[in-house]
Scaffold this active site. Structure first.
Site, short mmCIF file in Angstrom:
data_model
loop_
_atom_site.label_atom_id
_atom_site.label_comp_id
_atom_site.label_asym_id
_atom_site.label_seq_id
_atom_site.Cartn_x
_atom_site.Cartn_y
_atom_site.Cartn_z
CG ASN A 1 6.94 5.34 -2.33
OD1 ASN A 1 6.72 5.36 -3.53
ND2 ASN A 1 5.94 5.44 -1.45
CG ASP B 1 -10.64 19.42 -43.02
OD1 ASP B 1 -9.61 19.24 -43.66
OD2 ASP B 1 -11.32 20.45 -43.09
CG ASP C 1 3.22 12.56 0.85
OD1 ASP C 1 3.73 13.51 1.45
OD2 ASP C 1 3.85 11.56 0.47
CB ILE D 1 -0.36 1.86 -4.26
CG1 ILE D 1 -0.07 0.38 -4.51
CG2 ILE D 1 -1.48 2.34 -5.19
CD1 ILE D 1 -1.24 -0.53 -4.20
CB VAL E 1 -0.96 -0.01 1.21
CG1 VAL E 1 -1.70 1.32 1.33
CG2 VAL E 1 -1.95 -1.14 1.07
CB ALA E 2 4.02 2.09 1.79
CD GLU F 1 -2.27 4.94 -1.67
OE1 GLU F 1 -1.41 5.82 -1.70
OE2 GLU F 1 -2.08 3.81 -1.16
CG ASP G 1 -8.45 22.96 -44.57
OD1 ASP G 1 -7.95 22.77 -45.69
OD2 ASP G 1 -9.57 23.46 -44.40
CD GLU H 1 5.67 6.28 2.96
OE1 GLU H 1 4.88 7.22 3.10
OE2 GLU H 1 5.57 5.43 2.05
#
Length: 918
Positions: free
Chosen positions: A709, A647, A743, A287, A284-285, A289, A331, A712
């Site tokens: 990360n 076009d 965060d 990812i 989880v840490a 979020e 064009d 952590e």
């Protein structure tokens, strides 16, 4: 050039046979037969793409790879015992999905409001009488009337025609209107038959009667719309990259979790269940979020900024896609130019005048050698203005808007505006010399004649193509003198015409003569043979469809950004190249490839041509599609702009299609990803800048998130490597408090950063580059992450040192342990404060932008400090998160932490700027 069905059969078929085949007559259908045919062929409408169900559109926002990862991470949080945090993760996902759906829904509603398919009413013969019918009631075999200003409701063949000219630029891109007659003539290119009119085009002048050949989706307009709708919508580059990033992050998170799971069993001898929960916490840490909310917010803010600049984005991801654009296929008519024919020179044998002011607005004057002139000073100029306005069926209705309403052809409108700029009073002159007869324009003579009567004279005004008209002139007027025309005169006239043609300008010859008036019967006997001869040559009116004023700066910005612009137009080779060179798209060495040449090119030859400077002229719809497809095969991210039906297939095929909102057809708008509501090409450049900024901001977010990360993970690694001798410096719930709490707001603030200086001087990012690249990983993990890990580890031991370590063992429970883990958590948060400021720029000094420039980032910093205080000092919450009150020494340590980290990063950026010349 391939011919369509109408070209190959209906156009050249004898009229009686055609009416017989259609089972109709020149008096049209009966109401009963019309009803039967409507049941058979359906309404005369252009069907849009099958709209996605609202449920599917809603659910897709919750089923992306990242969304699925968030659902799983929420479940993991619940399994770790953090029910509240698991629910919070799910709420983030729900809020993000709702926000994305709402943004796309608003964009679609705005787009729908722009759509207005086909003209509303048409005068149709039913039961032998004229009726005003809704155009969707028209069926094959119906006979209807055409008048100047009418939109053509269906593909039809002319039964009667008087001076009809049709603006087919929506189909062909050609500025000059096509002359239409009952007699069949096969012109140059597609949609050029003289006796066929097409749905989606507009009658510029004249009137007539036509029988319907095809309606709705069976018209050429409808076939192109159908071709457009068959194109499959592919995932945008951003969607593809986010999917790739999700897979990368998932693999990293699972790998880290697996390592910690095995280490917990081998080194600390945790039970399998406890090790599994511990590993889930680490997954989880890792990812991020907040990734999807940040991406959505960045895109939505870019969409809002672009809406203020008149660019409507239908899909959020289109903004970033445009930021990756490496080639724009544009064009010409109405996109790079104003779609307003403008006279810019009047060439007389004795004098050449410049007409100032652009477009259909009376805001200019006549000049000679940069000095304003009075038309009264030159008798030849007076006559030229008189002929130009007398020999004219177009009216210009002034309105409150900048662009007046034109009832007639663009060419004649240009002559009207020219006379207005000169101060010529047409209405006063016409009262003295009223029109008594007209010899309409036709494609054989290539000229038009009007006859006006005074008391004793007939004034014959003739304008047309120089090729056919010059040989009808026997005299020439220079100032007030009229003398026989000489071979030297003819040579000079032709040379002047050639000089203008090479510049992409269109010349119209102006001539006249007077005839003694005898009686009214004389007027009836006048025809082209006895009138359009022995003419007096006056001069040339030289005109062009002027480039948009802002286009020069827009093109320069594209070149500075290493974005190639390729003109793809239905206009002539000379005009296309002239405009391209004038506005700076290409040099005069550019190769011009015509539609005919393009048909004969194989894939290898086309790719070779696309690698150099190239312009495409006289191209058909399927050929634009071919050009875009080939560029994509070459690895280019292609934006295709345009406003016409022709076009639409290319708009749909391109990575991003940009349609014109004012002059654009409904099919083009429906096919496009973005609509310019003011038809301003410069808005595309602003969109490119916004797109590049979005991508840059997503990388800033990732850098910021991955910073935390490492600190952590390191405390948990210390716990494992020491075999439990170092108690866990950071708990799983504290890790989640950082990821989902402190965060989030600073990260979202980074998603709203303004464009960094110099972002439009960079090349488009390489097709094989990725959001999560080597530089970002090294910066996040080996630089920011390493510093934060060192600081947070020191913070943990700092608390233990104050309580007797190393003389005493490290505490694994109690108030000291809780205070030490709280200090580790707080140190990570304060390191992230410095990171939030540092991540605002990649190389530019934050001091240059202004340290308080991004208020959202500072609001996020204030929020995370308040949240930390709540976690540290609120009873009840302390027990959930294993926190304890910090002492004054701890806060002094924490407050000092961001300053050296911020300054060290500023030094690194300074070294990088000098090394890489940023």
């Amino acid at each position: 050039m391939k011919k369509n069905q109408l070209q190959s059969s209906y156009a050249n078929e004898p009229l009686d046979k055609l009416l017989q085949d259609l089972k109709t007559s020149k008096n049209g259908l009966s109401q009963i037969e019309a009803d039967n045919r409507k049941n058979k062929y359906g309404p005369n409408t252009i069907h849009r793409n099958q709209q996605k169900s609202q449920l599917k559109a809603f659910l897709k926002n919750f089923a992306s790879l990242m969304a699925m990862l968030l659902w799983v991470s929420g479940l993991i949080a619940i399994l770790t015992g953090s029910i509240e945090l698991g629910i919070a993760i799910w709420l983030v996902n729900i809020i993000n999905g709702l926000f994305s759906f709402w943004q796309e829904h608003k964009a679609q509603k705005a787009t729908d409001s722009l759509m207005a398919m086909l003209p509303t009413y048409t005068r149709v013969f039913r039961n032998g009488k004229i009726e005003q019918l809704n155009s969707k009631e028209i069926v094959p075999g119906d006979v209807f009337q055409l008048q100047a200003g009418n939109s053509v409701p269906a593909d039809a063949r002319l039964l009667e025609a008087t001076s009809i000219q049709v603006d087919q630029s929506a189909l062909t891109g050609e500025t000059v209107p096509e002359s239409k007659t009952v007699k069949f003539k096969n012109g140059e290119g597609k949609f050029s038959e003289s006796n066929i009119v097409y749905a989606g085009t507009t009658v510029g002048s004249g009137d007539g009667k036509a029988v319907v050949l095809a309606t709705g989706m069976n018209t050429e307009f409808g076939k192109i719309a159908s071709l457009t709708q068959k194109q499959n919508t592919t995932a945008s580059p951003l969607q593809q990259e986010l999917n790739r990033l999700t897979k990368q992050i998932s693999l990293i998170a699972i790998a880290v979790g697996l390592v910690f799971f095995v280490a917990a069993i081998l080194f600390v001898h945790h039970p399998i269940a406890q090790s599994f929960v511990f590993a889930l916490g680490m997954i989880v840490a890792f990812i991020p979020e907040g990734l999807l909310p940040t991406v959505t917010l960045s895109l939505a803010q870019a969409v809002q900024r672009m809406a203020k600049k008149h660019a409507l984005v239908k899909d959020l991801n289109s903004v970033e896609t445009l930021g990756e654009t490496s080639v724009i296929c544009s064009d010409k008519t109405g996109t790079l130019t104003q779609n307003q024919m403008t006279v810019n020179h009047i060439w007389l044998m004795g004098n050449v005048y410049t007409v100032t002011g652009q477009g259909y607005i009376n805001n200019g004057q006549l000049k000679q050698e940069n000095k304003a002139v009075n038309y009264h000073d030159d008798p030849a100029l007076i006559q030229l203005l008189r002929v130009s306005t007398f020999n004219n069926d177009t009216t210009v209705e002034l309105s409150s808007e900048k662009k007046p309403k034109i009832l007639g052809t663009p060419t004649e409108a240009a002559l009207v505006i020219m006379a207005q700029k000169a101060g010529f009073d047409t209405s006063k002159e016409l009262k003295q010399m009223p029109r008594v007869k007209e010899l309409p324009f036709d494609s054989d003579r290539k000229r038009m004649t009007t006859i006006h009567q005074t008391k004793d004279k007939l004034f014959v005004a003739v304008k047309g193509s120089l090729d056919g008209l010059l040989q009808q002139c026997t005299k020439i007027q220079i100032n007030g003198d009229i003398r026989p025309i000489t071979a030297d005169d003819i040579k000079k006239i032709n040379q002047a015409n050639k000089n203008y043609a090479t510049k992409g300008l269109r010349s119209l010859a102006i001539t006249y003569k007077t005839i003694d008036f005898k009686d009214k019967s004389q007027i009836d006997n006048l025809n082209a043979d006895n009138t359009e001869n022995d003419l007096i040559f006056l001069g040339l009116t030289v005109m062009a469809d002027p480039p948009r004023p802002e286009i020069y700066d827009a093109v320069k910005k594209c070149h500075d950004a290493s974005i190639k612009i390729i003109m793809v137009t239905g206009d002539s080779e000379i005009t296309a190249k002239s405009v391209a060179v004038k506005i700076g798209i290409t040099s005069d060495k550019a190769r011009v490839v015509t539609g005919t040449e393009l048909d004969q090119m194989n894939s290898k030859d086309l790719k070779q041509a696309l690698q150099g400077e190239v312009i495409f002229a006289r191209v058909a719809p399927e050929q634009k599609y071919k050009i875009v497809s080939t560029l994509q095969e070459m690895g280019q991210i292609v934006a295709s702009t345009g406003d016409g039906v022709n076009d639409a297939p290319a708009l749909k095929k391109a990575n991003i299609g940009v349609a014109m909102g004012v002059t654009g057809t409904d099919v083009a708008k429906d096919a496009a990803n973005m609509i310019l509501t003011d038809d301003n090409f410069a808005s595309i450049v602003a969109a490119i800048e916004e797109g590049r900024t979005v991508y840059s901001n997503i990388q800033k977010f990732l850098l910021y998130i991955f910073n935390s990360n490492v600190p952590e993970a390191i405390p948990s690694a210390l716990f494992l490597l020491s075999r439990g001798l170092i108690p866990l410096p950071l708990t799983v719930l504290q890790i989640l408090a950082v990821d989902l709490g402190t965060d989030m707001l600073p990260a979202l603030g980074l998603g709203s950063e303004q464009p960094e200086p110099g972002i439009m001087n960079q090349k488009p990012r390489a097709h094989n580059s990725h959001l999560l690249n080597k530089h970002l990983i090294l910066t996040a993990f080996a630089w920011y992450g390493a510093i934060a890990s060192l600081v947070s580890t020191i913070a943990y031991f700092f608390v233990n040192y104050q309580n007797g370590w190393p003389m005493k063992d490290l505490m694994s429970s109690g108030i000291v342990y809780n205070r030490a883990t709280t200090m580790t958590l707080a140190a990570i948060i304060f390191c992230q404060i410095a990171a939030a400021l540092n991540c605002q720029t990649k190389y530019t000094s934050v001091f240059k932008l202004g340290i308080f420039n991004n208020h959202r980032v500072w609001a996020g910093i204030v929020f995370e400090v308040i949240l930390l205080a709540i976690l540290v000092y609120t009873p009840g919450i302390q027990e959930v998160f294993n926190t304890a009150p910090l002492q004054i020494n701890d806060w002094i340590f924490l407050v000092i932490v961001p300053i050296p980290i911020f300054l060290i990063e500023e030094l690194r950026k300074l070294i990088a700027r000098r090394k890489y010349n940023h």
